[in-house]
Structures are given as C-alpha cells and as structure tokens.
Write a protein that holds these residues in place. Structure first.
Motif, short mmCIF file in Angstrom:
data_model
loop_
_atom_site.label_atom_id
_atom_site.label_comp_id
_atom_site.label_asym_id
_atom_site.label_seq_id
_atom_site.Cartn_x
_atom_site.Cartn_y
_atom_site.Cartn_z
N GLN A 15 0.90 -1.60 -0.03
CA GLN A 15 -0.11 -0.07 0.21
C GLN A 15 0.70 1.17 0.40
OE1 GLN A 15 -3.68 -0.37 0.23
NE2 GLN A 15 -3.65 -1.77 0.02
N ARG A 67 0.67 3.92 -3.24
CA ARG A 67 0.05 5.74 -2.17
C ARG A 67 0.47 6.36 -2.13
NH1 ARG A 67 -4.67 1.79 0.68
NH2 ARG A 67 -5.76 3.85 0.97
N GLU A 120 0.24 9.99 -4.73
CA GLU A 120 -0.60 10.99 -4.06
C GLU A 120 0.30 12.20 -4.31
OE1 GLU A 120 -3.70 12.04 -2.63
OE2 GLU A 120 -3.71 9.98 -3.10
N ASP A 176 -5.08 11.15 1.64
CA ASP A 176 -4.75 9.24 1.52
C ASP A 176 -3.61 9.06 1.33
OD1 ASP A 176 -5.70 6.58 0.91
OD2 ASP A 176 -4.55 6.59 -0.85
N LEU A 219 -9.10 5.04 1.98
CA LEU A 219 -9.68 4.65 0.29
C LEU A 219 -11.21 4.86 0.22
CD1 LEU A 219 -9.19 3.53 -1.82
CD2 LEU A 219 -9.69 0.97 -0.72
N ALA A 231 -5.53 -1.10 -4.07
CA ALA A 231 -5.49 -0.83 -3.46
C ALA A 231 -7.39 -1.28 -2.47
CB ALA A 231 -6.19 0.61 -2.72
#
Length: 229
Positions: free
Chosen positions: A107, A110, A114, A138, A170, A212
């Motif tokens: 994860q 992310r 972003e 996020d 999420l 995700a």
C-alpha cells in the motif's frame, strides 16, 4: 468541459506507479500458485481482458456517451471487480501465502501516487479536492504503510493499524472522487474530475484504486485466517 493534460514527467511517474502495482499483483499470484502455471494463466488472461476492455471503452469515447458520462458504470465496475477478486479463491491464496509485511508494504504506492496527484492540481488536470490541500488525505496511508511494513510481520497490531487507516482513507478517496466528478449530486468543483474519461489517466481506477481495495481485502483475510491458525 475541457481537460488539461498533465506534464510528460508526471505522466511517466504515474505510469511507473501503475506498472509497479500490476507487477506486484502478478508476482503475488505467481508466488501463491507455487510455480504451477494452471492457476496463473486464467488470472493473467482475466487481467488483460479487464484492463483492455476498460481501455477500449475509454479510448473510443464510448464511456463518455453513456448517461452521466458513464461514470457510475466506471466506478461501479472498478468496485465490483476489485471486491470480487479480493474475496475470491485467488484472494484466499494470496492471503495464505504472501507475507503480511509485503501486503502492508504494497500500500506504500499510494505515497508517490498522491505526490503525482498534488502536481496535477496546479495546472488544473484535477480539482484541488483530490489532493491533501483539499479533502484527500490518502498520502497518510502510504506513509503509514511504509512505516508499518517492517514491523507487520512481527506485530499484528502494526498490520491492523495500517490496514484500518488505509481502508478508512480509501473510502474517503472514493467519496471525494465521486463528489468531485461531473455528476448531478456532486460538489460542482472547477475543474471537475475527468480522469476516468481520458487515457492513461483512467487506469488509476482499475489499477490504483482497485489494487488498494484488493490489497486491503487480502490483508484482512490474512490477519483473520492466520490468527485462527
């Protein structure tokens, strides 16, 4: 409604992140198969058909001709397919074989994603609501995943914290994305979120968001089933 393309450099970064997500999924499927081709081939064919079908739907402009620019179909399809994969036997094999630390660390993609989205807000490719300057936080998920991954194999608490934080944020991302889109019940932001109608931006849905979702479902299954064992 005009769409402002992103810079070439940010697109390279974006596509690189998506390739990482796909590669991580494929590697996990191969690992969970124990080296047998039988379970891997259908997954690869299904993945190719899914991404190829969405690419054709967006690239030909067919999606945009549907009611509300096809956004309900797009969001709905990404959610249904992602949940189906995560709760399937494929997801079960991943939950049983992939190390918890790897599931948590996955994860972390992310975080750079972003950063790319934040860069896209300046020229107007996406609305500010889709960044941490707006209502999308996020980036915290990526930071927490990166910090928790080294401990997750030894600490169930660290894995659960990363899983819960990432899952909650999420859900918030999906909420902000839907409300930032040009739908009748949306916020009416300027510019509206139009990534789903343009390539390669639309792949953020099935690959990044979908990845995700699958990752959190698989991690949850892993934490529950391994606890029982």
């Amino acid at each position: 409604m005009g769409f402002v393309p992103a810079s070439s450099a940010s697109l390279v970064a974006f596509v690189s992140i998506l390739l990482f997500v796909v590669a991580a999924f494929v590697a996990a499927v191969v690992k969970s198969s124990g080296g047998r081709r039988g379970p891997v081939l259908p997954v690869m064919v299904g993945l190719a058909c899914y991404l190829g079908g969405l690419t054709i739907l967006v690239g030909t402009g067919a999606l945009a001709t549907l009611p509300m620019s096809g956004l309900p179909l797009f969001f709905g399809l990404v959610f249904i397919v992602s949940v189906a994969v995560g709760t399937s036997r494929i997801g079960g094999r991943l939950a049983a074989t992939v190390p918890v630390g790897a599931l948590v660390g996955f994860q972390a993609f992310r975080l750079p994603l972003e950063l790319v989205l934040h860069a896209w807000a300046a020229p107007g490719t996406i609305p500010t609501t889709m960044t941490w300057s707006g209502q999308n936080l996020d980036i915290i998920s990526g930071i927490v995943a990166l910090a928790a991954a080294p401990m997750a194999g030894r600490s169930r608490a660290a894995a659960w914290v990363a899983n819960v934080v990432g899952s909650v944020l999420l859900v918030n991302v999906v909420r902000v994305a839907v409300m930032s889109s040009p739908v009748p019940f949306g916020w009416g932001v300027t510019p509206p979120l139009l990534l789903a109608l343009h390539l390669p931006y639309a792949l953020i849905g099935p690959i990044a968001v979908g990845g995700a979702i699958i990752g959190h479902i698989v991690l949850t299954r892993a934490l529950i089933t391994r606890r029982r064992r």
